[in-house]
Enzyme design. Structure first.
Site, PDB file in Angstrom:
ATOM      1  N   GLY A   1      40.261  55.160  11.437  1.00  0.00           N
ATOM      2  CA  GLY A   1      39.120  54.304  11.149  1.00  0.00           C
ATOM      3  C   GLY A   1      39.317  52.875  11.619  1.00  0.00           C
ATOM      4  O   GLY A   1      40.215  52.187  11.144  1.00  0.00           O
ATOM      5  N   GLY A   2      38.496  52.441  12.585  1.00  0.00           N
ATOM      6  CA  GLY A   2      38.488  51.050  13.006  1.00  0.00           C
ATOM      7  C   GLY A   2      39.702  50.590  13.782  1.00  0.00           C
ATOM      8  O   GLY A   2      39.901  49.377  13.946  1.00  0.00           O
TER       9      GLY A   2
ATOM     10  N   CYS B   1      32.849  64.267   7.628  1.00  0.00           N
ATOM     11  CA  CYS B   1      31.624  64.027   8.386  1.00  0.00           C
ATOM     12  C   CYS B   1      30.437  63.831   7.442  1.00  0.00           C
ATOM     13  O   CYS B   1      30.208  64.654   6.549  1.00  0.00           O
ATOM     14  CB  CYS B   1      31.350  65.189   9.331  1.00  0.00           C
ATOM     15  SG  CYS B   1      29.882  64.948  10.361  1.00  0.00           S
TER      16      CYS B   1
END
Length: 332
Positions: free
Chosen positions: A213-214, A101
Site C-alpha cells: 500500500g502506497g 478487494c
C-alpha cells in the site's frame, strides 16, 4: 495437523501485487526480467473460473516466472480448496486468498474485503485449501472494513486465520471502505497505517508479514524491511517498472543494467510469443512505463501505443521506440 510449508524469507522481501487486468503472464515475464528475485502474483481469479473456465488462459504461466503465486477470490471453502489444488497442479508456488478487494462486484459475490467481517469463514476456507494443496496458502487483507478502528479486531482476524494454517499475510495497510468509494479511491483515500502491520510483526513474530500500500520509492520500500519481512509494490511497479530493477539490485546484489539492455533481453520471449499468435499489443502495453520520468519516455510510449495494434507489428517496432528514446536522451 501437519504444519503447512513456509516460504523462504528471501523470496518475500520484494514482491509485485496482484492487479486486475495488469499482472497477466506477459506482464509477469517482463517483471521477472527486471527483478530476478521478486515474488510475482497473478491477477485475482475466482475459484469458480478456475474450476469451470478456460484454464489454459486463466492459469497461463511461463516457467521463468517462478516463484509465482496464484491469487484466488471466493468464499466457499469447498470450491476454494478445489481451485487451490488445481493451481498447485498447474505449478504455482503459492495460493493466495483475496480478502482485500473492495469493488461492488466482489462484495456482491461475498468475497474480497468483506471477508474481513467473517474471520471464521476465512479460517474455514484456509483450512480447506491447506488440506487440498501442497504449496503455502496465504492471505492478502486490509486492516479492516469501513470504520473499523481497533487493532485488536484486526489482530483477532489474523490469529483466527493463522490458526487454520496460514503462515504469511500480505497487509494492505489501510481500511477498505465498502460504501461511497470506488476501487481506485479505496487505494488512495483511506489513510495508511503501516504501524499496524509493524505491530502485527512484533506481536506475532512467528508469522511472515508483508507490507503493501502506497509504496512508491526505493527509500519507502527499504524502510519497510526494517519492520517486516518484505514490501509488496503495486501500481508503482507497473507505472515505473524500472523501480523493480533498482530494488532487486539494491537488496540482492548484481549489476544495475540500462532500461534498453533489460528490454532487449526480452526479445527471444517476445518473438516466441508472436510466433504463437500473441499480438504485440498484449506485450507492449506492459512496457509503456519503462522510461517513466526519463527524457524520451513519451516518445517511447507513443511509438508503442500507436504501432503495436497494427497487423504485422513485431520486434522492430520496439527497436524503433528504443532508438527514438536513445536519440532524444543523447540530445539532452
Amino acid at each position: 495437523m501437519t504444519a503447512p510449508p513456509s516460504i523462504p524469507l528471501a523470496q518475500l522481501r520484494l514482491s509485485v501485487a496482484p492487479m486486475m487486468d495488469w499482472t497477466d503472464t506477459q506482464c509477469r515475464v517482463f517483471h521477472r526480467a527486471l527483478a530476478p528475485n521478486a515474488r510475482l502474483y497473478t491477477e485475482m481469479v475466482h475459484a469458480n473460473a478456475v474450476i469451470h473456465g478456460d484454464r489454459a488462459r486463466l492459469l497461463a504461466m511461463d516457467p521463468v516466472e517462478h516463484p509465482v503465486a496464484l491469487q484466488l477470490g471466493g468464499s466457499e471453502p469447498e470450491l476454494l480448496a478445489q481451485a487451490a489444488r488445481i493451481g498447485a497442479e498447474y505449478g504455482f508456488d503459492e495460493v493466495n486468498l483475496n480478502c482485500g478487494c473492495p469493488s461492488d462486484r466482489v462484495q456482491a459475490g461475498r468475497f474480497g474485503a468483506c471477508l474481513m467481517r467473517e474471520p471464521a469463514l476465512v479460517a474455514e476456507s484456509v483450512a480447506a485449501m491447506v488440506a487440498a494443496c501442497p504449496v503455502p496458502v496465504t492471505v492478502k487483507c486490509r486492516l479492516g472494513v469501513d470504520d473499523d478502528q481497533h487493532y485488536e479486531v484486526f489482530l483477532a482476524f489474523i490469529e483466527q486465520v493463522a490458526a487454520a494454517g496460514c503462515g504469511m499475510f500480505v497487509v494492505h495497510a489501510r481500511n477498505a471502505w465498502l460504501k461511497g468509494l470506488s476501487p481506485k479511491e479505496n487505494r488512495e483515500v483511506p489513510p495508511l497505517r503501516y504501524d499496524w502491520a509493524y505491530r502485527l510483526k512484533r506481536d506475532r513474530p512467528d508469522l511472515q508479514v508483508i507490507v503493501n500500500g502506497g509504496i512508491a520509492t526505493l527509500e519507502d520500500a527499504t524502510e519497510h524491511l526494517r519492520h517486516s519481512d518484505g514490501a509488496m509494490l503495486g501500481r508503482a511497479a507497473y507505472h515505473d517498472p524500472y523501480l523493480l530493477h533498482r530494488l532487486d539490485v539494491a537488496w540482492f546484489g548484481g549489476e544495475l543494467r540500462s532500461r534498453a539492455d533489460l528490454l532487449r533481453g526480452l526479445r527471444p520471449y517476445v518473438e516466441e510469443q508472436l510466433a504463437r499468435g500473441v499480438y504485440l499489443k498484449h506485450i507492449t502495453r506492459h512496457l509503456l512505463g519503462l522510461f517513466h520520468g526519463e527524457r524520451g519516455g513519451r516518445a517511447f510510449r507513443q511509438v508503442l501505443s500507436e504501432g503495436a495494434h497494427k497487423p504485422g507489428a513485431d520486434w522492430s517496432l520496439i527497436e524503433r521506440a528504443l532508438a527514438l528514446t536513445e536519440t532524444r536522451a543523447d540530445a539532452a
